[in-house]
Motif scaffolding. Structure first.
Motif, short mmCIF file in Angstrom:
data_model
loop_
_atom_site.label_atom_id
_atom_site.label_comp_id
_atom_site.label_asym_id
_atom_site.label_seq_id
_atom_site.Cartn_x
_atom_site.Cartn_y
_atom_site.Cartn_z
N VAL A 1 30.23 59.96 39.08
CA VAL A 1 31.50 60.70 39.08
C VAL A 1 32.64 59.77 38.69
CG1 VAL A 1 30.66 62.30 40.85
CG2 VAL A 1 32.02 60.30 41.52
N ARG A 2 33.72 60.39 38.17
CA ARG A 2 34.92 59.63 37.80
C ARG A 2 36.13 60.32 38.41
NH1 ARG A 2 36.36 56.39 33.21
NH2 ARG A 2 38.32 55.37 33.77
N PHE A 3 36.96 59.56 39.11
CA PHE A 3 38.19 60.09 39.69
C PHE A 3 39.16 58.95 39.94
CE2 PHE A 3 35.61 58.82 43.26
CZ PHE A 3 36.50 58.36 44.24
N ASP A 4 40.44 59.23 39.87
CA ASP A 4 41.48 58.25 40.17
C ASP A 4 41.25 56.93 39.43
OD1 ASP A 4 43.88 57.56 41.61
OD2 ASP A 4 42.65 56.27 42.89
N GLY A 5 40.70 57.01 38.23
CA GLY A 5 40.51 55.81 37.42
C GLY A 5 39.31 54.97 37.77
N ILE A 6 38.43 55.45 38.65
CA ILE A 6 37.25 54.68 39.06
C ILE A 6 35.99 55.51 38.87
CG2 ILE A 6 37.19 55.36 41.50
CD1 ILE A 6 36.94 51.82 41.23
N THR A 7 34.91 54.85 38.52
CA THR A 7 33.60 55.50 38.40
C THR A 7 32.73 55.05 39.57
OG1 THR A 7 33.74 55.54 35.98
CG2 THR A 7 31.56 55.79 36.95
N LEU A 8 32.07 56.01 40.23
CA LEU A 8 31.20 55.72 41.36
C LEU A 8 29.94 56.56 41.28
CD1 LEU A 8 33.67 55.65 44.42
CD2 LEU A 8 32.72 53.68 43.20
N ARG A 9 28.95 56.15 42.01
CA ARG A 9 27.75 56.98 42.21
C ARG A 9 27.99 57.91 43.40
NH1 ARG A 9 23.97 54.73 39.01
NH2 ARG A 9 24.00 52.45 38.69
#
Length: 324
Positions: A163-171
């Motif tokens: 996922v991508r949100f607030d400029g960051i990509t995470l699992r």
């Protein structure tokens, strides 16, 4: 792997009570290995959560005894999700738990002076639910941090979300139902779990069929050992973290030596001897004391150091380059 883009949906203001509080050392732990599920700079943290079928990204900041949680999602965000996340975040980081009794006990123990000074106000953190922490505990069994990191990466790449949100990509985690039909052979051959591959389907089936509400009031250390592949150590990790029992802690070959040196002044000792002494020194709070001792051990050289804000772009590129 397709990236899900999450949009801002809500902002929660979560009050902190119960004595001293360290935002940084509560949301980020020096001993925790890199999962891609969360990222931390000196003053911000990002984390993904599964709330039912909803995928949520959360940015955490802190101001005036209040944790501010900005919520991002691509689903149908409802008032029920808002309350579930409010409860989950408050519980996950112990925001309303009173740590005064532990601090009073710890101040009387010489071995705790440096951990208390270095980690003052740290509270236990477990953003994982019972199922998720059971998977983490399984992957930590009898292996190195690098091997655990590789197995976690394989599972989340093949079965989780990006996922991508607030400029960051995470699992983001998979749910028990989402892997209920995955075979032990797949976990072994594709995800390289070794002997743990036989246990994971049992974990998924148990937590698919038992909600946290179903387990409330149970002796969870005993109940979790009914799951095939769960022994006393794994059950203790699951209970002490996800159920936030401050008296319970797991002992493995790594932290056993930390406790033996700190509490007994010897290089190593039997788990029973360590447990008995910890319970004597910190009645009702041995799990919290164990947390402080372990995290202080890694404070100077964290397993996954804090991110420099300038390095977030490289972090994103590394995660987005992975494919299922």
């Amino acid at each position: 792997m397709t990236i899900r883009h999450l949009d801002h949906a809500d902002t929660l203001h979560l009050p902190v009570t119960g004595g001293p509080f360290s935002f940084r050392h509560t949301v980020w732990k020096p001993s925790h290995y890199d999962t891609g599920l969360e990222a931390h700079t000196a003053d911000q943290s990002w984390r993904t959560f599964r709330v039912g079928d909803l995928v949520a990204g959360v940015r955490l900041t802190y101001e005036d005894r209040t944790v501010i949680a900005d919520i991002y999602t691509d689903g149908d965000y409802k008032p029920t999700h808002r309350e579930q996340l409010r409860t989950r975040l408050t519980t996950s980081y112990g925001l309303t738990e009173d740590v005064t009794a532990f601090t009073t006990l710890a101040e009387q123990v010489p071995a705790m002076r440096e951990p208390l000074a270095g980690l003052a106000g740290m509270r236990q953190s477990c953003p994982e639910d019972h199922f998720e922490i059971s998977v983490v505990a399984l992957l930590l069994q009898n292996t190195t941090v690098s091997r655990t990191t590789a197995m976690t990466r394989n599972l989340l790449t093949h079965h989780g979300l990006l996922v991508r949100f607030d400029g960051i990509t995470l699992r983001a985690w998979f749910t028990p139902a989402e892997i209920a039909d995955v075979t032990a052979e797949t976990f072994k051959e594709q995800d390289r779990l070794g002997y743990r591959a036989k246990s994971l389907p049992h974990f998924a089936a148990f937590f698919r069929d038992h909600t946290p509400e179903d387990l409330r009031g149970e002796n969870l250390v005993e109940r979790f050992q009914e799951i095939k592949g769960v022994g006393p150590y794994t059950a203790a990790v699951m209970v002490s973290h996800a159920s936030r029992d401050p008296s319970v802690f797991g002992i493995d070959v790594w932290n056993r030596k930390i406790f033996a040196r700190s509490i007994l002044g010897v290089p190593d000792a039997d788990a029973e001897v360590i447990t008995r002494r910890m319970d004597e020194l910190f009645p009702g709070h041995a799990g919290t004391a164990a947390l402080y001792l372990v995290e202080h051990e890694y404070l100077a050289m964290p397993v996954a150091p804090l991110l420099d804000p300038a390095g977030i772009g490289a972090w994103n590129q590394a995660l987005e380059a992975t494919t299922a």
